[in-house]
Design a protein around this motif. Structure first.
Motif, PDB file in Angstrom:
ATOM      1  N   LEU A 186       0.878  -1.285  -0.058  1.00  0.00           N
ATOM      2  CA  LEU A 186      -0.078   0.073   0.028  1.00  0.00           C
ATOM      3  C   LEU A 186       0.983   1.150   0.004  1.00  0.00           C
ATOM      4  CD1 LEU A 186      -2.844   1.103   0.517  1.00  0.00           C
ATOM      5  CD2 LEU A 186      -2.521   1.195   2.940  1.00  0.00           C
ATOM      6  N   VAL A 187       0.846   2.115  -1.211  1.00  0.00           N
ATOM      7  CA  VAL A 187       1.559   3.377  -1.051  1.00  0.00           C
ATOM      8  C   VAL A 187       0.369   4.441  -0.971  1.00  0.00           C
ATOM      9  CG1 VAL A 187       3.280   4.830  -2.463  1.00  0.00           C
ATOM     10  CG2 VAL A 187       3.236   1.882  -2.397  1.00  0.00           C
ATOM     11  N   VAL A 188       1.065   5.509  -0.175  1.00  0.00           N
ATOM     12  CA  VAL A 188      -0.055   6.488  -0.023  1.00  0.00           C
ATOM     13  C   VAL A 188       0.798   7.945  -0.186  1.00  0.00           C
ATOM     14  CG1 VAL A 188      -1.447   5.329   1.823  1.00  0.00           C
ATOM     15  CG2 VAL A 188       0.407   6.787   2.403  1.00  0.00           C
ATOM     16  N   VAL A 239       4.287  -0.852   8.861  1.00  0.00           N
ATOM     17  CA  VAL A 239       5.177   0.135   8.533  1.00  0.00           C
ATOM     18  C   VAL A 239       6.413  -0.666   8.009  1.00  0.00           C
ATOM     19  CG1 VAL A 239       6.842   1.926   9.497  1.00  0.00           C
ATOM     20  CG2 VAL A 239       4.539   1.576  10.505  1.00  0.00           C
ATOM     21  N   CYS A 240       6.751  -0.024   6.825  1.00  0.00           N
ATOM     22  CA  CYS A 240       7.893  -0.767   5.929  1.00  0.00           C
ATOM     23  C   CYS A 240       9.186   0.163   6.258  1.00  0.00           C
ATOM     24  CB  CYS A 240       7.739  -1.003   4.562  1.00  0.00           C
ATOM     25  SG  CYS A 240       6.708  -2.250   4.326  1.00  0.00           S
ATOM     26  N   CYS A 241       8.659   1.602   6.185  1.00  0.00           N
ATOM     27  CA  CYS A 241       9.838   2.884   6.279  1.00  0.00           C
ATOM     28  C   CYS A 241       8.903   3.996   6.676  1.00  0.00           C
ATOM     29  CB  CYS A 241      10.415   2.870   4.945  1.00  0.00           C
ATOM     30  SG  CYS A 241       9.389   3.372   3.685  1.00  0.00           S
ATOM     31  N   LEU A 285       5.571   3.834   1.756  1.00  0.00           N
ATOM     32  CA  LEU A 285       5.174   2.601   1.686  1.00  0.00           C
ATOM     33  C   LEU A 285       4.629   1.917   2.793  1.00  0.00           C
ATOM     34  CD1 LEU A 285       5.215  -0.118  -0.412  1.00  0.00           C
ATOM     35  CD2 LEU A 285       7.629  -0.323   0.501  1.00  0.00           C
ATOM     36  N   PHE A 286       3.669   1.221   2.801  1.00  0.00           N
ATOM     37  CA  PHE A 286       3.203   0.176   4.044  1.00  0.00           C
ATOM     38  C   PHE A 286       3.100  -1.262   3.313  1.00  0.00           C
ATOM     39  CE2 PHE A 286       1.377   4.102   5.191  1.00  0.00           C
ATOM     40  CZ  PHE A 286       1.871   4.258   6.451  1.00  0.00           C
ATOM     41  N   LEU A 301       9.526  -9.209   4.286  1.00  0.00           N
ATOM     42  CA  LEU A 301      10.247  -9.164   2.873  1.00  0.00           C
ATOM     43  C   LEU A 301      10.747  -7.699   2.803  1.00  0.00           C
ATOM     44  CD1 LEU A 301      11.044 -10.100  -0.114  1.00  0.00           C
ATOM     45  CD2 LEU A 301       8.509  -9.481  -0.491  1.00  0.00           C
ATOM     46  N   ALA A 302       9.999  -6.880   3.159  1.00  0.00           N
ATOM     47  CA  ALA A 302      10.340  -5.299   2.778  1.00  0.00           C
ATOM     48  C   ALA A 302      11.762  -5.258   3.551  1.00  0.00           C
ATOM     49  CB  ALA A 302       9.313  -4.424   3.528  1.00  0.00           C
ATOM     50  N   GLN A 303      12.222  -5.749   4.851  1.00  0.00           N
ATOM     51  CA  GLN A 303      13.439  -5.335   5.513  1.00  0.00           C
ATOM     52  C   GLN A 303      14.371  -5.877   4.713  1.00  0.00           C
ATOM     53  OE1 GLN A 303      13.324  -7.240   9.610  1.00  0.00           O
ATOM     54  NE2 GLN A 303      15.095  -6.385   9.750  1.00  0.00           N
ATOM     55  N   ASP A 304      14.049  -7.061   3.902  1.00  0.00           N
ATOM     56  CA  ASP A 304      15.329  -7.807   3.084  1.00  0.00           C
ATOM     57  C   ASP A 304      15.548  -6.847   1.935  1.00  0.00           C
ATOM     58  OD1 ASP A 304      15.463  -9.857   4.697  1.00  0.00           O
ATOM     59  OD2 ASP A 304      14.057 -11.303   3.345  1.00  0.00           O
TER      60      ASP A 304
END
Length: 515
Positions: free
Chosen positions: A10-12, A44-46, A57-58, A67-70
């Motif tokens: 999800l991108v806001v 929360v990814c970042c 990005l979420f 996966l986002a952390q990798d």
């Protein structure tokens, strides 16, 4: 609001001034807001700094979050920012001016690639590209390069009203096309040397980015303190309601000064008519209260304000209050989500918007208590508009709230085992009010007793929502009185369209209290 969405991501387009997580006082962070109003669970990814706007990005699942952390650790993602500084890089303005700053961050070498974009009217626009997402170093790298971001440093002898850092592009594995966010108007206005009132109006829009409009047709466009004029601007459906608080300027003069702001807002939302009402600091100066000017399409006496699936009748032409407190939108949503199968009492119910939200949320019964029969009558109309009047679960009590509470306390004391305790009580009293026969109500004086009695009447898992608009009161006092009686007290921030501004008193205090 939503720039991209699939099963994993999800991108806001994040407004400036909002935290990624919940704010210090409990909200409204974006994670909470998305779940509260859109039932979207976001991981929360970042992060973006509170003052930074743009692409955020979420993850939508825990698996995607891992996966986002990798992705961050292996530098597969690329983020592009734009920012404004009031300084040229080492005195150069050439379009080929580029540089890279490297600095260890969290034990790893991190770099930010900078490029000069354009300049105008003493402002300089730069691009910054990084390949890290969980933490970024753009602000400190910009300062090291001698181009501190506006908002971190004064410009033209004043602090700018936002941090001029914007996340403009994201390239992310698993998202086929890059996701972008439009260059902020406030940045363009700075580079073009637009007048300050337009710069501030653009920042006000960038604090909202149309997010409130995804759940309501009625919200605050300009909060008092966001412009260098003592005004607030609300929209109800397609009509502007402008409240002014000036002892020096008439409504006509204020209309003239606000013309560029209203024209700018027309590029963002559709409005057809406007009413500007001058409010005197001294309410006995009747002529100022009647200093009203209208333009555009005539405003009807009845306008329907929508919040999610509920509608409330408002009257913008009313000289006292239109009939709906916009600063309680998030609170009404919390009440609706909490009220299921609960016995609810709405004290100082006004036009019963909390009551309608509770009943629509499945409350067992909702009592609306208010001294003013006229506002209760409007509350009944709101019930009818929403088809809630036929259930028989809405009760309307015209009377003094303090007396009603005392009667309830006597019933509880007489037979605690037989008393029908309340599961949810809403208490949003006026700051001052007349109680008849020469008696008056003052929220600061009555607050301790309200807290004590309401706690006494709540069930073992009861909840109370308290609020007040006493701008002159001491925040610690209101919080401490509630903490004397409730196990958990959380002070909530108002909705995003009522920002807490520097050097401004709190507009409203909202407390979620659990037994």
């Amino acid at each position: 609001m939503i720039a991209y969405e699939d099963d994993n991501w999800l991108v806001v387009n994040k407004p400036t001034g909002l935290s990624t997580h919940a704010a210090v006082r409990g909200g409204p962070g974006l994670v909470e807001w998305l779940e509260l109003h859109h039932n979207l669970k976001a991981f929360v990814c970042c992060r973006l700094d509170k003052g930074t706007s743009g692409v955020l990005l979420f993850a939508k699942t825990k698996k995607a979050s891992a996966l986002a952390q990798d992705i961050h650790e292996t530098l597969q993602a690329e983020k592009t920012y734009h920012f404004i500084s009031h300084r040229p890089y080492k005195g150069k303005e050439g379009k080929n001016t580029q540089w890279t700053i490297n600095e260890p961050l969290a034990g790893k070498e991190c770099s930010t690639q900078f490029r000069f974009i354009e300049s105008g009217h003493g402002c300089y626009c730069y691009e910054a590209v990084i390949k890290r997402g969980r933490t970024h170093q753009i602000r400190q790298h910009a300062a090291l390069a001698g181009v501190p971001i506006l908002g971190d440093e004064e410009y033209g002898g004043r602090s700018f009203s936002r941090l001029c850092l914007h996340s403009s592009r994201l390239n992310w594995p698993g998202i086929s096309a890059e996701v972008t966010a439009q260059f902020p108007d406030s940045f363009s206005f700075l580079l073009k040397g637009k007048e300050r009132i337009l710069q501030d109006a653009a920042v006000a829009w960038e604090r909202r980015m149309g997010w409130p409009g995804t759940v309501s047709n009625s919200y605050r466009l300009i909060h008092r303190g966001e412009l260098d004029l003592p005004v607030s601007i609300d929209i109800y459906d397609a009509y502007l309601s402008i409240a002014a608080f000036s002892e020096q300027l008439t409504s006509g003069q204020l209309k003239s000064k606000l013309a560029p702001v209203c024209d700018y807002l027309a590029t963002k939302i559709e409005w057809r008519g406007a009413l500007l009402r001058q409010h005197a600091k001294n309410p006995h100066r009747k002529k100022l209260i009647q200093d009203v000017i209208c333009w555009g399409e005539p405003i009807p006496d009845s306008v329907l304000a929508r919040e999610h699936d509920l509608f409330f009748e408002v009257n913008i032409n009313d000289s006292q209050h239109v009939g709906l407190f916009l600063d309680q939108r998030d609170s009404r949503r919390r009440v609706s989500k909490t009220a299921g199968a609960r016995r609810v009492a709405n004290l100082f119910s006004f036009t019963c918007s909390f009551s309608a939200a509770a009943l629509a949320g499945g409350a067992e019964v909702v009592f609306s208590v208010d001294l003013a029969g006229s506002t209760l009558a409007r509350g009944k109309e709101n019930f009818a508009i929403n088809g809630l009047d036929q259930s028989g679960r809405g009760k309307f009590i015209q009377g003094d709230v303090c007396k009603w509470l005392s009667r309830q306390e006597r019933k509880q004391s007489a037979d605690p085992s037989d008393y029908a305790y309340w599961d949810l009580i809403i208490c949003d009293p006026p700051v001052f009010a007349s109680a008849g026969k020469g008696r008056g109500f003052h929220v600061e004086q009555q607050w301790p007793e309200l807290a004590r009695q309401i706690r006494l009447l709540l069930s073992g898992n009861g909840i109370a929502l308290f609020a007040n608009n006493h701008r002159g009161g001491k925040p610690a006092y209101y919080l401490q009185e509630l903490e004397k009686h409730f196990g958990t007290v959380t002070q909530l921030s108002p909705p995003m369209d009522f920002p807490v501004l520097e050097d401004q008193p709190e507009h409203v205090r909202i407390y979620w209290c659990e037994v």
